[in-house]
Write an enzyme that holds these catalytic residues in place. Structure first.
Site, PDB file in Angstrom:
ATOM      1  N   HIS A 129      44.514  47.303  41.218  1.00 18.90           N
ATOM      2  CA  HIS A 129      44.132  47.759  42.558  1.00 18.90           C
ATOM      3  C   HIS A 129      44.465  46.724  43.606  1.00 18.90           C
ATOM      4  O   HIS A 129      44.595  47.025  44.777  1.00 18.90           O
ATOM      5  CB  HIS A 129      42.627  48.045  42.623  1.00 18.90           C
ATOM      6  CG  HIS A 129      42.254  49.249  41.839  1.00 18.90           C
ATOM      7  ND1 HIS A 129      42.591  50.514  42.239  1.00 18.90           N
ATOM      8  CD2 HIS A 129      41.607  49.376  40.671  1.00 18.90           C
ATOM      9  CE1 HIS A 129      42.148  51.368  41.337  1.00 18.90           C
ATOM     10  NE2 HIS A 129      41.555  50.705  40.377  1.00 18.90           N
ATOM     11  N   ARG A 130      44.565  45.500  43.122  1.00 18.74           N
ATOM     12  CA  ARG A 130      44.922  44.445  44.055  1.00 18.74           C
ATOM     13  C   ARG A 130      46.265  44.753  44.699  1.00 18.74           C
ATOM     14  O   ARG A 130      46.506  44.428  45.857  1.00 18.74           O
ATOM     15  CB  ARG A 130      44.966  43.096  43.346  1.00 18.74           C
ATOM     16  CG  ARG A 130      45.138  41.947  44.313  1.00 18.74           C
ATOM     17  CD  ARG A 130      45.225  40.605  43.660  1.00 18.74           C
ATOM     18  NE  ARG A 130      43.943  40.126  43.205  1.00 18.74           N
ATOM     19  CZ  ARG A 130      43.647  39.897  41.950  1.00 18.74           C
ATOM     20  NH1 ARG A 130      44.553  40.102  41.027  1.00 18.74           N
ATOM     21  NH2 ARG A 130      42.474  39.471  41.602  1.00 18.74           N
TER      22      ARG A 130
END
Lengths: 618, 304
Positions: free
Chosen positions: B239-240
């Site tokens: 998700h980063r």
């Protein structure tokens, strides 16, 4: 520089670096006893002593970085010892650079590249610029040519095969006269800034570098800078083609290695290469004689004068036309010449790297980095303050602290940190490539397994190598590595088929494992053998099958005595097993595995489980 | 000794862009520069500090000791006075600055762990020899590596916000220009600097404007949706990655002096922040980033 007889080419290269301090990383390569150290001494004599720093091979990280030293046992109030070794150095010398441990090598190179030194003052660090020229020596036999690439400029010392010159060496060892006198260098230095670089020469330099296949763009600048220095030495006002050509030999040849290694089988490749370059240099000579205005000795490959020690191309008589427009084939010629040069630097594996290096390695490998295990009273690299204080506490009441100290600590209280460094394994695959098994398929599977293992190799710090045996001999297909791209390049096509010289394979494996063990003390090589055990070729080709088998068992016993861990993976599957591989495993004191299905994943998993048994259970 | 001016670096636009937007917005999370030797990696990083306000470059040497990185007790002080005092390490010095790790792939494992920990938390905790201490350590992590010398652990790879691959210049003219400038620089640093003074000042101003503008940059939901879709389609787990793309796109918009993020910003940001997060199959012949970036390009163009 008279101290060194002959070697004009190397001397001229060094003179160039003395003239132009931009060339600040210089490598001197040569076989043992060709005068590398003598040349270094000659270089040192050009500089004041206080500016020169010799970096010994056993230098510690602390010393290089300038870690704060404790003035505890020092009587002096202001201990000046906490600067980096390189602090305010102008000339840095490392004879035997290859013997430094890898991490130190990197550190040193980084510091020199960054041109900065941390200075520790009252626990407040600042950076001071480091403007040093670095000269280092490498042995021609050294296998790791990547060390060459740190250099901006590389000179090679060649052995002299001329009786009169050799005897000269014996007689004139201590002649103080210099070939390049200090004044001469100084004058050239002053001329340096006025040397002109025309656009044509820039273009030529760039084209030579691109054409040579050298991928380091820095080579462009280094080439021009060297050419400028050479022009200054010759008192020329601008750079000419000959300077570019000469400079290319110093600055490009040693960065060309990649091109040399192609996935082709080595012997065949070197053959064609050499032939090709011979062809070319012949052609080159012709064209040189055709073009009258060119001095022959310089376009002839720069070869002649370095061996004979003749004076360098005389000044003047440059061909003005050649400067105005650079002919197309000029670039080609130079590239051919560079190929010859770099061939000299990278001798093919025919020379056996037998040397005395094993012993020197020992001390330098000790891990001064790593995690602390516990405190011990036996001296190690660093003191554990906490444990020392604890050890001293019980005596607080009976001891009187020394003047200026709050605590009383005696020598016997001092505790040291015992550190451990994570150490990877070295895995050697010994693979049967003879026709007695479905060799092609197995080879693919093993390759897959090696790739699989190498993908994890960075984390686990494992190194992997591979040896195959077929027909009459064993071949080291992949020297130990942890680099994926390298393995991929080298494991391209592996030939299979022929008889099964198991004994030869085992012997090679034993040799490599022992060598590896000598080089990396802590790492115990792990041997994985893929075979059906059915040996039918002796060490000296032509023996009977039973002779072959008994020979291989003898060598297997030798391996067992050395206590290398071994796994034998049986390539014979299903009913037709003879149990020969199992027998071999017993002789090796090793583990025997018969896999239902041989796949790359299976093999990789088997090896992993053996080496890192805790991995799966975490 | 002076640094080579940032604006005088020829070519390597992607690297320069990545460095600048990191300078504008440290939240992007650093940049990893992959490339061969001699491609102006170090020069660019060092030059960056000159065009950013109040920032310096802190070097982390590859074989530094743990003590030096984390900080340790001032032993001399303790022994002389009995007081405990901490001697700050590189991480303390890096706070608010650029932490530059040359050859990051060769960094020792335990140092990598420390670096990861600190980068994630923005805090350096020291627990050793009877001292507990913590100090903030927020830095822009800039790493360089040569992929031929070994890869980086995936965990650390993901930690770098952006990743650029650079190659040596293939055009002869450009390379000649590189040499020309370098020669000029070596010969007369003052004059050379003067020549680029105006460019440098302009760049500095543009960066400062961008920094001011950044908090007001808006992004609409449709674009956020695009980013999420893109990541899912490419099979990126992190998700980063999504967050980085959006942050980088916002910064790019600010850099271009716009208060609204446009699709082209997303594309540029994705090109910089996704390549190293794509799953790579090293068994395949064509595993190059370029191909995947190419794919990316089509995706974004299609969405237009």
């Amino acid at each position: 520089m008279k101290r060194l007889v002959g070697q004009m080419k190397a001397k001229r290269g060094i003179a160039a670096t003395l003239v132009n301090p931009y060339l600040d990383r210089v490598c001197i390569i040569g076989a043992g006893g060709t005068g590398k150290t003598t040349l270094l001494e000659a270089i040192v004599s050009y500089f004041p002593k206080k500016d020169t720093v010799f970096v010994p091979t056993h230098v510690t990280t602390e010393k290089l970085l300038g870690e704060k030293e404790i003035a505890l046992f020092s009587q002096l109030e202001n201990n000046p010892g906490n600067h980096s070794l390189l602090y305010q150095a102008k000339i840095v010398i490392t004879d035997q650079f290859a013997l430094m441990s890898e991490s130190k090598q990197r550190l040193l190179v980084q510091m020199l590249k960054n041109k900065q030194v941390h200075v520790d003052q009252n626990s407040d660090f600042s950076n001071t610029p480091l403007r040093a020229q670095w000269f280092y020596c490498l042995d021609q036999e050294n296998e790791d040519k990547s060390l060459l690439k740190h250099a901006k400029l590389c000179v090679q010392l060649l052995p002299i095969f001329d009786v009169s010159e050799r005897s000269n060496i014996l007689f004139t060892a201590d002649n103080p006269e210099r070939e390049y006198a200090l004044e001469e260098i100084e004058k050239a230095k002053q001329r340096l800034s006025s040397v002109q670089v025309s656009d044509e020469m820039l273009r030529l330099a760039v084209e030579v570098v691109i054409g040579s296949g050298c991928r380091n763009q820095e080579a462009d600048i280094d080439l021009i800078e060297t050419a400028r220095a050479l022009a200054a030495l010759d008192s020329d006002e601008s750079i000419e083609v000959k300077h570019i050509e000469e400079a290319a030999g110093y600055t490009v040849a040693h960065r060309m290695e990649e091109q040399q290694e192609s996935p082709l089988p080595e012997s065949a490749e070197s053959h064609t290469n050499r032939e090709a370059s011979e062809d070319h240099s012949e052609g080159e000579n012709h064209s040189a004689t055709n073009r009258e205005s060119m001095p022959i000795d310089h376009s002839g490959g720069g070869y002649d004068y370095e061996a004979s020690g003749e004076p360098l191309p005389k000044q003047g008589s440059p061909n003005n036309e050649a400067i105005a427009e650079v002919p197309e084939d000029e670039v080609d010629q130079m590239i051919t010449y560079l190929k010859v040069q770099s061939d000299l630097l990278y001798p093919k594996r025919t020379i056996q790297p037998q040397s005395t290096k094993g012993k020197h390695r020992e001390g330098t490998n000790a891990g001064d980095n790593g995690r602390m295990l516990r405190a011990v009273s036996r001296p190690t690299e660093s003191i554990s303050l906490y444990h020392t204080l604890i050890a001293a506490t019980p005596y607080r009441k009976v001891r009187v602290p020394k003047e200026g100290m709050t605590l009383a600590i005696e020598k016997e209280d001092i505790r040291y940190k015992l550190k451990e460094q994570q150490q990877g394994f070295t895995i050697l695959f010994l693979v049967d490539a003879s026709s007695s098994i479905a060799a092609k398929k197995h080879m693919r599977v093993v390759k897959g397994a090696i790739f699989e293992l190498l993908q994890q190799a960075y984390q686990k710090r494992d190194r992997i190598g591979m040896v195959t045996f077929r027909k009459t001999e064993a071949v080291e297909v992949l020297p130990f590595t942890n680099k994926f791209p390298e393995a991929k390049r080298k494991l391209g096509e592996i030939s299979t088929g022929g008889k099964t010289p198991l004994a030869a394979g085992l012997e090679k494996a034993l040799y490599l494992c022992e060598k590896e063990k000598r080089m990396h003390k802590q790492a115990l090589p792990y041997l994985v053998i893929l075979t059906d055990g059915n040996a039918n070729e002796t060490l000296k080709p032509g023996g009977t099958a039973s002779q072959a088998r008994s020979e291989s068992y003898q060598i297997a016993r030798k391996i067992a005595i050395k206590q290398f861990p071994v796994t034998v993976i049986d390539t014979q599957q299903g009913k037709s097993q003879f149990g020969l591989a199992e027998e071999l495993a017993t002789a090796l004191d090793g583990e025997y595995i018969s896999l239902d299905v041989l796949t790359d994943k299976n093999i990789a998993k088997t090896v992993q489980r053996r080496l890192h048994p805790l991995e799966g259970k975490r | 000794m002076k640094n080579y001016p940032f604006t005088a670096i020829v070519g390597q636009e992607k690297m320069k862009k990545a460095l600048i937007i990191n300078g504008i917005n440290p939240k992007i999370g650093g940049v990893l520069i992959q490339g061969e030797k001699g491609t102006a990696k170090s020069t660019a990083v060092r030059a960056l500090a000159d065009v950013l306000p109040d920032i310096s470059v802190v070097n982390l040497p590859v074989s530094a000791t743990e003590d030096r990185v984390v900080g340790t007790l001032d032993m001399e002080r303790i022994l002389k006075t009995g007081e405990k005092k901490l001697e700050p390490g590189i991480l303390a010095k890096a706070d608010g600055n650029i932490l530059y790790v040359d050859e990051v792939n060769l960094l020792e494992d335990h140092l990598v762990d420390i670096l990861l920990d600190t980068a994630a938390m923005g805090v350096n905790r020291i627990e050793r020899e009877g001292v507990s201490y913590e100090h903030s350590s927020r830095f822009v992590l800039v790493g360089t590596m040569n992929p031929e010398e070994g890869m980086l652990r995936p965990q650390l790879l993901d930690r770098f916000g952006l990743c650029v691959n650079i190659e040596s210049e293939k055009k002869v003219e450009e390379r000649m220009e590189v040499i020309r400038r370098r020669l000029h620089f070596e010969r007369n640093q003052e004059a050379f600097e003067k020549r680029y003074e105006q460019d440098q000042r302009k760049l500095k101003e543009q960066i400062q404007w961008a920094q001011k503008l950044l908090p007001t940059v808006e992004i609409d939901d449709a674009l956020i949706g695009t980013v999420a879709e893109l990541s899912i389609e490419l099979g990126i787990e992190s998700h980063r990655a999504d967050i980085t793309v959006i942050t980088a796109a916002q910064t790019l918009a600010a850099w271009k002096q716009r208060a609204v993020v446009q699709l082209e910003d997303i594309y540029e940001a994705a090109e910089l922040s996704l390549p190293h997060r794509l799953l790579q199959d090293p068994m395949k012949e064509k595993s190059s980033y370029e191909e995947l970036v190419e794919l990316l390009r089509y995706k974004v163009v299609d969405n237009k």
